[in-house]
Structure formats: C-alpha cells, structure tokens
Design a protein around this motif. Structure first.
Motif, short mmCIF file in Angstrom:
data_model
loop_
_atom_site.label_atom_id
_atom_site.label_comp_id
_atom_site.label_asym_id
_atom_site.label_seq_id
_atom_site.Cartn_x
_atom_site.Cartn_y
_atom_site.Cartn_z
N PRO A 105 -14.81 -0.73 9.66
CA PRO A 105 -15.90 0.07 9.09
C PRO A 105 -15.42 1.25 8.25
N ASP A 106 -14.32 1.92 8.66
CA ASP A 106 -13.80 3.02 7.86
C ASP A 106 -13.32 2.54 6.49
N ASP A 107 -12.61 1.41 6.51
CA ASP A 107 -12.16 0.84 5.24
C ASP A 107 -13.33 0.37 4.39
N MET A 108 -14.39 -0.11 5.06
CA MET A 108 -15.57 -0.54 4.33
C MET A 108 -16.21 0.63 3.59
N LEU A 109 -16.28 1.78 4.27
CA LEU A 109 -16.87 2.96 3.65
C LEU A 109 -16.03 3.44 2.47
N LYS A 110 -14.69 3.43 2.64
CA LYS A 110 -13.81 3.83 1.54
C LYS A 110 -13.98 2.90 0.35
N VAL B 155 -9.26 -5.39 -1.10
CA VAL B 155 -9.90 -4.11 -0.77
C VAL B 155 -8.88 -3.12 -0.22
N LEU B 156 -8.00 -3.57 0.68
CA LEU B 156 -7.01 -2.67 1.26
C LEU B 156 -6.03 -2.16 0.21
N LEU B 157 -5.69 -3.01 -0.77
CA LEU B 157 -4.82 -2.56 -1.86
C LEU B 157 -5.50 -1.51 -2.71
N GLU B 158 -6.80 -1.69 -2.99
CA GLU B 158 -7.54 -0.68 -3.76
C GLU B 158 -7.58 0.66 -3.02
N ILE B 159 -7.80 0.61 -1.72
CA ILE B 159 -7.84 1.84 -0.92
C ILE B 159 -6.48 2.53 -0.94
N LYS B 160 -5.43 1.73 -0.76
CA LYS B 160 -4.08 2.30 -0.76
C LYS B 160 -3.76 2.92 -2.11
N GLY B 161 -4.16 2.26 -3.19
CA GLY B 161 -3.90 2.79 -4.52
C GLY B 161 -4.64 4.08 -4.79
N SER B 162 -5.89 4.17 -4.32
CA SER B 162 -6.67 5.39 -4.55
C SER B 162 -6.11 6.56 -3.76
N GLU B 163 -5.62 6.30 -2.53
CA GLU B 163 -5.08 7.37 -1.71
C GLU B 163 -3.72 7.84 -2.19
#
Length: 534
Positions: free
Chosen positions: A478-483, A512-520
C-alpha cells in the motif's frame, strides 16, 4: 473474488483516496517565502515541472518555446526554478534577482543568444486575477551580482544594474546605473553620496556581492567587505547613497556574513559570524578547544539616520549544547540568510562529518536558528553535497506566497493553454493524457480484464484509472501504491502510465518499484523528486 477481498480492496481504495486528497491539499499550500537557488533545473520535455499551478510559458528571441515553473520547498531547504526546453535544446539558466511575485531569470543557450525573462506569479487578489506569465525583456547583458529587480503595484517594475567606477576629473566615486523601465533601457551616471560628504570614505574598490530590494522604493547593492549603496530606482533621476557596514577587525571571508531584508521586506539586517577563542575573545585561535568556535552578531539598520544597531548575539556553545544539534558537526556556520518574515530567525549552511560517524564523509545541512530563544527550529540534510553548491547565491523570495491565493476556479487563459502543449509538439508526439490514450492502453492485448470493465475504466477520470490499475498489480505494498499514485498522477505527459499499461502484469510491479526508486534518488530537492525527469 470473495466478498471479503472486495471489501478489503474497497477499504484500501478509500484509504488511498483520502491520502491522495490530503497530499493534494498539502501540495497547494505553499510556504510564505522561499530560498531560491541561483542555478535553475533543466527539465525534460513532457515531464511535470514542479507543479501545474506555478507553470508559465513563452518564447525566446529566436522563437523557441520555453516553460518555467518553481519547485517550492519550505526553508531552510532551498527551492528551485525549473526550465523546460524542446528536445535537443540546451541552455544555462540562472536566477538573477527576485522581488514580490516576480523572478528575473537569465537563459543562455548554445547558439550564444542570451535572454532575460521576468517570471510573474499570478495574484488572485489583483483587480484582474491571472495565471503565471513570462515576460521577455529587451536584449541586454546584465551582471549577475550587480542586477536587481524592484516591483511596485500590479504591473510596475524596474530592472537595475549598477557598476561603480571613479571619475578621474573629480576623483570621486561614480556609478553607472542602467535601468529598464516601461520597456526601455536608459543609463545614468550619478555620483555616490555619503553622510560625511560626497564620495568621502568611500572604499577604493567595490565589488557587488548581491542586490536586495527594500520595500517597494529602494534597491540596495551590497559589497560584503565594505558596505551598501541605496537607490530609489523609480525616481526620474535616482541617486546613490553609501552606508558602511559595522566594523570588523577580524574580517576573513564573505561566506560568514550577509545583508538581508526581513519583517516583510522593509527592514535591513546584517549578520556576521566571528571566530571566537577559547578564552571568549573575538579572535582566531589554534587551540583545539576553540578551533571552530564562533559567535553570531546581528545588526538592524535604522532607515531614518542610516545607522546600525546591534540587536543579537549567539555563541556556538549554546547551539552545540542543544539535543537537537547533537547529530550536526561542530563547525563554523556559513552563508547566513535572515528569514523574510521573522527578524530573529536565521538560516545557515553547515558542512562537515556527522559527530557520531567521522568516516561518513562530507555532508551538507541547512538549519534555521532562532537568535532570541537560542533554539534550533529546523534542519534539512541535502541528499547529495552537490545539491547545495548554489546555496552561496541563495535568493530569498516571496513568490511562493502568491500561489496560495489562487482560487480553485481560476483557469489558464487560452493563450497559456495553447502555448504549453506546443512545447511538446516541437520535439515529439502529443503528450497529453487523453481519454483515447487511456482507452487504447486499457484495451492492450496484455490486459486480462474483460471489455465491460475496460469501458468502465475508460469513462473514469485519469486519476481513478491510475488508482484502479495500481490496485490490480499483485503484491504491491500500500505504501508503494501511494507513492506510485503520486508519481503517475503528477506526470502531466502520461508517458509513465502508458508505459506501465503496455507491460504484462507480471512486470508491472517491478516497473512501479523502479519508478519509485528513481524518484527518491533525485538529488535536486525533496519537493521535486516525483515531478522531474533530469
């Protein structure tokens, strides 16, 4: 799907909707003032540039489209001006000056054409509310450290550049003041006056370190070694008045002092960081106990008689003894900047190694300190030391406060709406997230859902479509979904979402996880990590 799983899914969707609504509400609340880094951030075409509410578009003198927005972060974190060009166009963009709802930006491109723009935030309190706009100035060359901007009323502004020289005939200091008013440049050569007589005690050399607006009538040029020069640039024949800085027998480097405006922009304050010996005296020492010890002194300028009044002292021992300071290095503070609103609050740069990990390498923090209560108000750690390089040329600005007054019903005018999409059309296919694009992506062969469900999704809003697509990804936290929801919904181009939907379901979680990692991993600043593509 069981009734329990549907109920759980509905509850999770409601939770995400509530969190997204809260995030959207927070995103539209801007700090009353910001610290603008000098270097602007280049943003790729088609990406969201820091926020839809702050975007303005225009054209360079050669006809190339350009879009500018502001990536806002609360002090002591720095904010950035973001500049977008078409594919293949590169430029160097810097913030020259700022005042009120406006920012003066220099854009130098590879074809050796230099443009200057005034970015103007909308003001919903104005007689005629309007969205942000870019004004291209007449071609000119401006000194970065010697140019200031002064705004007055809704449409009046002056851009002024000062250069100091000496009249060989009179043997007195004289300034060359270039002014842009009413769309035209003109130059004057006023002499520099002083309370002790014209030109008396004026330094033999002068170097502009910064220019600050004081109220809406004065510009102030500061040489951090010597003093200030004030001018009423709206006057028909503006003069120059020199005011020396308080004496400092231990003056070392300009990184330890600064002149700022505070109390809403009408009060001038000088901050100086003195080295302190272990015995308490104001002098340098090689003693291990006082290698980095210091005291911070502040003065306020009495505008009636142009005299300085000392009003604050803070010793490093007070800060180092605070629990909130325990993880910061005990080194001399640098680059002081007074809060635009609170005269007793000052932001500083701290660089060094963590007190508990001497092998951690060099790190940079910015802190806000209350001189009166002697407390540490807030701390921001730069993710990368490179991200703080332009702090030495930081520009306090009130521009962010003008975004807070924007009514929800205010829409860009037709010119604004046509200009921004044309930026993308210069270099690649249409990037707007259209309903047809959503429908096509949802009807992709890799989508396992049936046609009735696809039609329902296509009829939904883009945000609802994004949320539904994320919910269908197996095993997504859910946290990754929100990000991911925030990243995809803030991407005006829609390219990220279309890329996601063209993948088979088995690869969507990894995407999705790669996009989150890239944004952070974005090192520019925390406020733009989800909104920019470098």
């Amino acid at each position: 799907m069981t009734k329990g799983s549907r109920s759980s899914r509905r509850a999770r969707a409601n939770q995400l909707d509530a969190a997204a609504a809260a995030a959207a509400a927070a995103a539209t609340t801007y700090p009353p003032w910001v610290l603008l880094h000098r270097s602007c951030t280049a943003v790729a075409p088609g990406s969201s540039i820091a926020g839809r509410n702050t975007q303005a578009a225009g054209h360079t003198t050669t006809g190339l489209p350009i879009a500018v927005s502001i990536c806002v972060a609360p002090p002591p974190e720095g904010s950035r001006v973001c500049v977008q060009h078409p594919d293949g166009v590169q430029s160097t963009c810097v913030v020259v000056a700022a005042h009120g709802d406006s920012v003066l930006i220099k854009v130098s491109s590879l074809d050796r054409v230099t443009d200057h723009f005034i970015y103007n935030a909308f003001d919903a309190a104005a007689v005629t509310p309007r969205p942000p706009a870019l004004l291209l100035l007449p071609v000119c060359y401006l000194d970065l450290n010697g140019t200031g901007l002064l705004r007055r009323g809704e449409d009046e502004f002056v851009v002024a550049e000062l250069r100091i020289g000496y009249d060989n005939t009179t043997r007195m200091a004289a300034g060359e003041l270039r002014l842009l008013r009413s769309g035209e440049w003109r130059a004057t050569r006023p002499r520099v006056s002083h309370d002790g007589g014209e030109g008396k005690d004026f330094p033999s050399t002068w170097h502009n370190d910064t220019v600050i607006p004081v109220g809406d009538e004065l510009l102030c040029w500061a040489d951090m070694r010597h003093g200030l020069i004030f001018s009423k640039v709206f006057d028909e024949s503006p003069g120059l008045r020199y005011v020396p800085l308080p004496k400092d027998p231990n003056f070392g480097q300009t990184v330890f002092r600064n002149v700022c405006v505070t109390a809403g922009g009408g009060t001038v304050k000088f901050v100086n960081i003195f080295p302190r010996c272990c015995c308490g005296g104001p002098s340098r020492s090689n003693c291990r106990l006082s290698e980095h010890a210091y005291t911070v002194h502040t003065w306020t300028l009495n505008m009636d008689d142009m005299t300085w009044v000392m009003d604050g002292i803070l010793d490093s021992a007070y800060l180092w003894a605070l629990d909130s300071y325990k993880d910061l290095p005990r080194v001399k503070l640098e680059y002081p900047v007074v809060s635009f609103d609170e005269p007793d609050v000052i932001c500083f740069l701290v660089r060094g190694c963590n007190n508990h990990d001497k092998n951690s390498g060099s790190t940079v923090w910015t802190i806000a300190v209350d001189m009166r209560s002697k407390t540490l108000q807030s701390v921001f750690r730069y993710p990368n030391v490179l991200g703080s390089k332009s702090w030495q040329n930081i520009r306090p600005s009130r521009v962010s406060d003008y975004f807070n007054s924007k009514p929800s019903s205010l829409k860009p005018d037709s010119t604004q709406e046509q200009t921004v999409p044309s930026l993308a059309n210069k270099s690649h296919a249409e990037i707007e997230l259209q309903a047809n694009d959503i429908r096509k992506s949802l009807q992709s062969p890799v989508e396992s859902a049936g046609a009735p469900m696809q039609a329902s999704k296509a009829a939904a809003s883009p945000e609802a479509t994004i949320l539904t697509a994320l919910e269908e990804i197996p095993g997504l936290d859910p946290d990754d979904m929100l990000k991911a929801y925030r990243i995809l919904s803030y991407d005006d181009s829609g390219r990220r979402f279309r890329s996601l939907m063209r993948l088979p379901m088995s690869l969507r979680k990894d995407f999705v996880l790669l996009e989150i990692k890239g944004s952070e991993a974005c090192f520019i600043c925390s406020a733009c990590s989800a909104d920019q593509q470098l």
